[in-house]
Motif scaffolding. Sequence first.
Motif, PDB file in Angstrom:
ATOM      1  N   PRO A 142       0.827  -1.214   0.000  1.00  0.00           N
ATOM      2  CA  PRO A 142       0.000   0.000   0.000  1.00  0.00           C
ATOM      3  C   PRO A 142       0.858   1.260   0.000  1.00  0.00           C
ATOM      4  CG  PRO A 142       0.213  -0.799   2.225  1.00  0.00           C
ATOM      5  CD  PRO A 142       0.982  -1.764   1.353  1.00  0.00           C
ATOM      6  N   GLU A 365       3.410  -4.604   7.637  1.00  0.00           N
ATOM      7  CA  GLU A 365       2.381  -4.036   6.774  1.00  0.00           C
ATOM      8  C   GLU A 365       1.604  -5.149   6.091  1.00  0.00           C
ATOM      9  OE1 GLU A 365       0.021  -1.773   5.733  1.00  0.00           O
ATOM     10  OE2 GLU A 365       1.686  -0.339   5.812  1.00  0.00           O
ATOM     11  N   LYS A 366       0.294  -5.008   6.058  1.00  0.00           N
ATOM     12  CA  LYS A 366      -0.542  -5.971   5.322  1.00  0.00           C
ATOM     13  C   LYS A 366      -0.119  -5.960   3.857  1.00  0.00           C
ATOM     14  CE  LYS A 366      -4.669  -5.556   8.277  1.00  0.00           C
ATOM     15  NZ  LYS A 366      -4.088  -4.659   9.288  1.00  0.00           N
ATOM     16  N   HIS A 395      -5.529  -5.918   3.293  1.00  0.00           N
ATOM     17  CA  HIS A 395      -6.403  -4.855   3.764  1.00  0.00           C
ATOM     18  C   HIS A 395      -7.862  -5.255   3.545  1.00  0.00           C
ATOM     19  CE1 HIS A 395      -3.528  -1.566   4.689  1.00  0.00           C
ATOM     20  NE2 HIS A 395      -2.755  -2.291   3.921  1.00  0.00           N
ATOM     21  N   GLU A 397     -10.660  -3.689   3.201  1.00  0.00           N
ATOM     22  CA  GLU A 397     -11.465  -2.974   2.207  1.00  0.00           C
ATOM     23  C   GLU A 397     -11.149  -3.435   0.788  1.00  0.00           C
ATOM     24  OE1 GLU A 397     -10.140   1.098   0.763  1.00  0.00           O
ATOM     25  OE2 GLU A 397      -9.464   1.160   2.846  1.00  0.00           O
TER      26      GLU A 397
END
Length: 494
Positions: A142, A365-366, A395, A397
Motif C-alpha cells: 500500500p 504491513e498488510k 487490507h 477494504e
Amino acid sequence: MTQKEAFEILKAGHNVYLTGAAGSGKTYLLNEYIKFLRRKKTGVGITASTGIAATHLGGITIHSWAGIGISRTASDKEVRMFAANRRVAKRLAKTKTLIIDEISMLDADRLSLVDRVARTVRYKEPFGGMQVVLCGDFFQLPPVANENEPPPQFAYHSTVWEELGLKVCYLDEQHRHGDKKLSQVLDAIRRAEVDESIRVYLRGRCGANSPDGRITKLYSYNTDVDAENSRELQHLPGEEVNYRMETYGVPAIVQSLKNGCLAPENLVLKKDAIVMFVKNNFEKGYANGTLGRVTGFSEQGYPEVTTLKGRNISVSPESWTVEENGKRLAKITQIPLRLAWAITIHKSQGITLDAAEIDLSAAFEKGMGYVALSRVRTLDGMKLLGFNETSLEVHPEILEFDAELQRKSEETTRYLEVNPYPKEKVENRKPSKTYSVEKIRKFHPAAYQKWTAEEEKRLVAGFRAGKTVPQLAKELGRQTGGIRSQLKKLSLGG
C-alpha cells in the motif's frame, strides 16, 4: 481476461485499470503496449509510483514526471507553479497516453494532485484528456504512511478515479507460479481465508533446505539487508572488483534513474559472491531476478556468473534509459547485478526469484507476506525463517473492492465481444469550455477540497434530516456533484 483481450482495450484508447494477481503478466503487457505506442509515434508518459517500478518500464516516478516532487497536497497557487515549470508543461502537452504502474503504492491525494496539474496545463477534463493507464494490484504493498501525516488512502478513493471511466482489465492467467500448493497459499491470502491447512504448508517450509546454498533472503528492513550483504562479502577471500556506474543526461532524471535502479552506483564483487541479475536479457539467458554465483572475471574484467540452473554467463554492462517523445533524456550504464544474499521485500516487488529465504516474522504491513511469497515459482523454491499474522493479512477494504473489479472486468469482456477489434485508437478530444477551480470556488468555497471528518458528519446529519442536495451544497460550500459523489462514497446516495 487474457492479455490479448486487454491489449485490444488498450489499443482502442480507453482509460484502463490493468490489474491481476502477482505473476499474471501486468508489467509484460505494459511493456508491449509501450512498444506499440512508440511504433505509432504516440507521445507516452511512462511512470510508476516508485523508482524501482519505473525503471522496469524505462520511465520515471509519477512525482518527477508531473513536477510535484514530494508534495501530497497543494494549493491552487502551488499547482499553477508546478504547471508553469517549462519541462513539465512541455511534457504534458506532448503526452497522449500516461501510464502509471504500481498504483497500489500511490495515494489518492497524489493521484488527485497529478490530475490537477494536468488539467491546468491541458484541458479541464480528467488528466487533461490524456488516455490514462493505471496498473497494479491493491493486494500488494500500500501507499507509504509518512510520520505526522494522516494515513494515506488508496488511489481509488480519489474522485478522479471515477471520473476517468476506467475499463477494468483483470488478467486471470498465471505466468509465474506452476505449483498448485503455492497457488492455494496465495489465493487464500487474497481471499482472507488463511486457515490451518495453509499454515501447515507454510510451516512445512520453515527449516527447509535451501537449493544448492544459492538463495536470496527477503527481509522487511533495509538494515538487515545491508548487514547481511556486507557480512557475507567480507567473509569471502580474494580481492574486491569495483564497477562504477556511468551516467548521461538531465541531472534530475539521471538521479531518478539511479534511485530506481537495483544495480548499485558502485558495485563491489568478489569471486563466489551471490548475485542477482537486475535486468531482462533473454537472449543472454537471464531475467530480472535470476540468481547466480560469481565464478571469476573475464579478460575484459567483466564478472563470469553461473546461474542457479547451471548456465555460464559473461556479464557485460547494460543501460537503463528514459526517453520522452522519441528523445533520450537520461541514461545510466552498469553491470546488471547486485549482491543477493539479501534484499528487502519492498524492492523485490515486480521481480521473479528462482529461490528465496523469507523472513516474515517482522512484517509490519498488510500485503508484505503476499508480495514476498509470490516472488518464487514454487513452494520448493522457498525457505521460511518465520511469519507473523500481519504477513498473512490483506487490507479488508480491498476484498470488497476486488470483487467489484472482477465484475467490471467481466463487463469489459462483454464490451469487447460487441466491439471485438477496434480499428482506430480513440483520439483525445478537446472538451467544451469549463471553469477553473479558482472560479468555481468563488461560488463554492470548499469545491475540490478533501472532506474532513467534521464535514462528513454534517453531511450525514443533514442528509438524514431530509435536506436536499442543493441545500447541503449551499451549507457546506460544495458543488452539487461533489455532494452526490460523497454521499455515494458513504453509501447514502445512488
